[in-house]
Design a protein around this motif. Sequence first.
Motif, PDB file in Angstrom:
ATOM      1  N   VAL A  82       0.869  -1.184   0.000  1.00 57.86           N
ATOM      2  CA  VAL A  82       0.000   0.000   0.000  1.00 57.86           C
ATOM      3  C   VAL A  82       0.897   1.223   0.000  1.00 57.86           C
ATOM      4  O   VAL A  82       1.728   1.392   0.903  1.00 57.86           O
ATOM      5  CB  VAL A  82      -0.927   0.019   1.230  1.00 57.86           C
ATOM      6  N   ARG A  83       0.749   2.070  -1.011  1.00 57.51           N
ATOM      7  CA  ARG A  83       1.555   3.285  -1.113  1.00 57.51           C
ATOM      8  C   ARG A  83       0.672   4.521  -0.958  1.00 57.51           C
ATOM      9  O   ARG A  83      -0.417   4.591  -1.515  1.00 57.51           O
ATOM     10  CB  ARG A  83       2.257   3.344  -2.480  1.00 57.51           C
ATOM     11  N   GLY A  84       1.162   5.491  -0.203  1.00 57.17           N
ATOM     12  CA  GLY A  84       0.457   6.766  -0.073  1.00 57.17           C
ATOM     13  C   GLY A  84      -0.582   6.805   1.029  1.00 57.17           C
ATOM     14  O   GLY A  84      -1.469   7.662   0.998  1.00 57.17           O
ATOM     15  N   ILE A  85      -0.480   5.907   2.015  1.00 59.24           N
ATOM     16  CA  ILE A  85      -1.479   5.911   3.090  1.00 59.24           C
ATOM     17  C   ILE A  85      -1.495   7.254   3.823  1.00 59.24           C
ATOM     18  O   ILE A  85      -2.520   7.664   4.368  1.00 59.24           O
ATOM     19  CB  ILE A  85      -1.216   4.748   4.077  1.00 59.24           C
ATOM     20  N   GLU A  86      -0.368   7.956   3.794  1.00 58.79           N
ATOM     21  CA  GLU A  86      -0.319   9.279   4.453  1.00 58.79           C
ATOM     22  C   GLU A  86      -1.286  10.264   3.797  1.00 58.79           C
ATOM     23  O   GLU A  86      -1.764  11.210   4.448  1.00 58.79           O
ATOM     24  CB  GLU A  86       1.109   9.836   4.430  1.00 58.79           C
ATOM     25  N   ASN A  87      -1.589  10.069   2.525  1.00 56.22           N
ATOM     26  CA  ASN A  87      -2.546  10.943   1.835  1.00 56.22           C
ATOM     27  C   ASN A  87      -3.957  10.753   2.376  1.00 56.22           C
ATOM     28  O   ASN A  87      -4.724  11.715   2.468  1.00 56.22           O
ATOM     29  CB  ASN A  87      -2.510  10.672   0.330  1.00 56.22           C
ATOM     30  N   PHE A  88      -4.284   9.527   2.746  1.00 60.08           N
ATOM     31  CA  PHE A  88      -5.600   9.272   3.338  1.00 60.08           C
ATOM     32  C   PHE A  88      -5.667   9.828   4.757  1.00 60.08           C
ATOM     33  O   PHE A  88      -6.699  10.359   5.180  1.00 60.08           O
ATOM     34  CB  PHE A  88      -5.911   7.780   3.339  1.00 60.08           C
ATOM     35  N   ARG A  89      -4.586   9.704   5.487  1.00 56.17           N
ATOM     36  CA  ARG A  89      -4.578  10.172   6.875  1.00 56.17           C
ATOM     37  C   ARG A  89      -4.879  11.660   6.980  1.00 56.17           C
ATOM     38  O   ARG A  89      -5.453  12.117   7.973  1.00 56.17           O
ATOM     39  CB  ARG A  89      -3.223   9.872   7.511  1.00 56.17           C
ATOM     40  N   LYS A  90      -4.520  12.423   5.968  1.00 55.48           N
ATOM     41  CA  LYS A  90      -4.732  13.863   5.995  1.00 55.48           C
ATOM     42  C   LYS A  90      -6.207  14.237   5.957  1.00 55.48           C
ATOM     43  O   LYS A  90      -6.587  15.332   6.386  1.00 55.48           O
ATOM     44  CB  LYS A  90      -4.007  14.525   4.822  1.00 55.48           C
ATOM     45  N   ILE A  91      -7.050  13.356   5.420  1.00 54.83           N
ATOM     46  CA  ILE A  91      -8.469  13.701   5.260  1.00 54.83           C
ATOM     47  C   ILE A  91      -9.384  12.714   5.991  1.00 54.83           C
ATOM     48  O   ILE A  91     -10.604  12.775   5.832  1.00 54.83           O
ATOM     49  CB  ILE A  91      -8.864  13.753   3.762  1.00 54.83           C
ATOM     50  N   LYS A  92      -8.814  11.829   6.815  1.00 58.77           N
ATOM     51  CA  LYS A  92      -9.610  10.720   7.355  1.00 58.77           C
ATOM     52  C   LYS A  92     -10.695  11.156   8.326  1.00 58.77           C
ATOM     53  O   LYS A  92     -11.627  10.391   8.603  1.00 58.77           O
ATOM     54  CB  LYS A  92      -8.703   9.683   8.005  1.00 58.77           C
ATOM     55  N   ASN A  93     -10.612  12.370   8.848  1.00 57.75           N
ATOM     56  CA  ASN A  93     -11.606  12.807   9.830  1.00 57.75           C
ATOM     57  C   ASN A  93     -12.826  13.477   9.212  1.00 57.75           C
ATOM     58  O   ASN A  93     -13.761  13.837   9.936  1.00 57.75           O
ATOM     59  CB  ASN A  93     -10.955  13.763  10.837  1.00 57.75           C
ATOM     60  N   GLY A  94     -12.832  13.659   7.913  1.00 61.46           N
ATOM     61  CA  GLY A  94     -13.976  14.289   7.255  1.00 61.46           C
ATOM     62  C   GLY A  94     -14.529  13.427   6.140  1.00 61.46           C
ATOM     63  O   GLY A  94     -13.973  12.384   5.796  1.00 61.46           O
ATOM     64  N   GLY A  95     -15.629  13.873   5.571  1.00 59.30           N
ATOM     65  CA  GLY A  95     -16.224  13.146   4.461  1.00 59.30           C
ATOM     66  C   GLY A  95     -15.335  13.194   3.233  1.00 59.30           C
ATOM     67  O   GLY A  95     -14.594  14.162   3.026  1.00 59.30           O
ATOM     68  N   ALA A  96     -15.395  12.156   2.417  1.00 63.76           N
ATOM     69  CA  ALA A  96     -14.598  12.117   1.190  1.00 63.76           C
ATOM     70  C   ALA A  96     -15.179  11.101   0.226  1.00 63.76           C
ATOM     71  O   ALA A  96     -15.800  10.108   0.631  1.00 63.76           O
ATOM     72  CB  ALA A  96     -13.138  11.773   1.491  1.00 63.76           C
ATOM     73  N   VAL A  97     -14.969  11.373  -1.044  1.00 65.47           N
ATOM     74  CA  VAL A  97     -15.307  10.418  -2.101  1.00 65.47           C
ATOM     75  C   VAL A  97     -14.017   9.718  -2.505  1.00 65.47           C
ATOM     76  O   VAL A  97     -13.012  10.380  -2.803  1.00 65.47           O
ATOM     77  CB  VAL A  97     -15.930  11.128  -3.316  1.00 65.47           C
ATOM     78  N   LEU A  98     -14.030   8.401  -2.493  1.00 66.32           N
ATOM     79  CA  LEU A  98     -12.884   7.617  -2.929  1.00 66.32           C
ATOM     80  C   LEU A  98     -13.178   7.074  -4.322  1.00 66.32           C
ATOM     81  O   LEU A  98     -14.282   6.575  -4.571  1.00 66.32           O
ATOM     82  CB  LEU A  98     -12.627   6.443  -1.984  1.00 66.32           C
ATOM     83  N   THR A  99     -12.225   7.191  -5.211  1.00 63.67           N
ATOM     84  CA  THR A  99     -12.384   6.579  -6.534  1.00 63.67           C
ATOM     85  C   THR A  99     -11.354   5.464  -6.679  1.00 63.67           C
ATOM     86  O   THR A  99     -10.260   5.546  -6.130  1.00 63.67           O
ATOM     87  CB  THR A  99     -12.187   7.595  -7.668  1.00 63.67           C
ATOM     88  N   CYS A 100     -11.717   4.430  -7.417  1.00 63.96           N
ATOM     89  CA  CYS A 100     -10.793   3.318  -7.631  1.00 63.96           C
ATOM     90  C   CYS A 100     -11.088   2.687  -8.991  1.00 63.96           C
ATOM     91  O   CYS A 100     -12.251   2.622  -9.409  1.00 63.96           O
ATOM     92  CB  CYS A 100     -10.958   2.269  -6.529  1.00 63.96           C
TER      93      CYS A 100
END
Length: 279
Positions: A82-100
């Motif tokens: 898993v690469r870039g988990i720090e990018n998720f940590r920056k927004i994990k406390n608010g709502g977000a749309v994830l695309t995959c």
Amino acid sequence: MEQIEKDKGRLEVLARIEEFEKAGRFNEDVEQDPPTIPLTPDKVDYLGKKLSSKIKTRIVNAIALHFINKMIKQGWLVIKEVRGIENFRKIKNGGAVLTCNHFNAFDNFAVLKALEYELKHRIMYKVIREGNFTSFPGLYGLMFRNCNTLPLSQNKSTMRKFLESVDILLKRGEKILVYAEQGMWWNYRKPRPLTNGAFHFAVKNNVPVVPIFITMTDSDRIGPDGFPVQEYTIHIGEAIFADSSKSAKDNVELMKQKNYDVWKKVYEDFYGMPLSYEK
């Protein structure tokens, strides 16, 4: 004989993928999905308000987690990195749309496992097609109906309920996984052009989009479908935010293009080749 039929079915899917890519039909599904039964508003509890929904969701989520962990233990679902988990940590406390990118029925499991420890008590909701919710049989159908899924619908009243629920979930800080490519293309490694829905949800609710792209490498193990089991590397990009100086329409297009650019760069860097489509 059963294995021969599975191999034949996969080869037919690969042929359709090649055909659709050449025709530029990127958002269409190449799989032979079950017929869709229209979903009426009374048949879905998007926000899980009913006691019966809460009980079924808790039970089926536990079953699904056991199923995922068993797949991982047996080597049928392989998350290599898993690469870039720090990018998720920056927004994990608010709502977000994830695309995959959407290339396997279980790719949402891979995303869920990648974010499992960051989500903590939060839930990852998944937008799914109507037929998967109303028509899919067996264990998979049970999970489609009860694992925090948000089915789309051809019924206008149901879609109003869907959109209202998406707004509520994002405003209260939930994460929603949206397959912006729409149709699933089995083991297709390239990013496909994106549709507007995910970015419309984000702009409307003033939440970021987190672009996730999964790359694949062949393992030395052959799966039940007769093809090599894929080892996944999950790339989590930096969150994409709307530009307050632009209109909602412009932001949808801008965020969609930025998401595609992130995916394209991941693809080219990981596979070491420029992205191009068959003509």
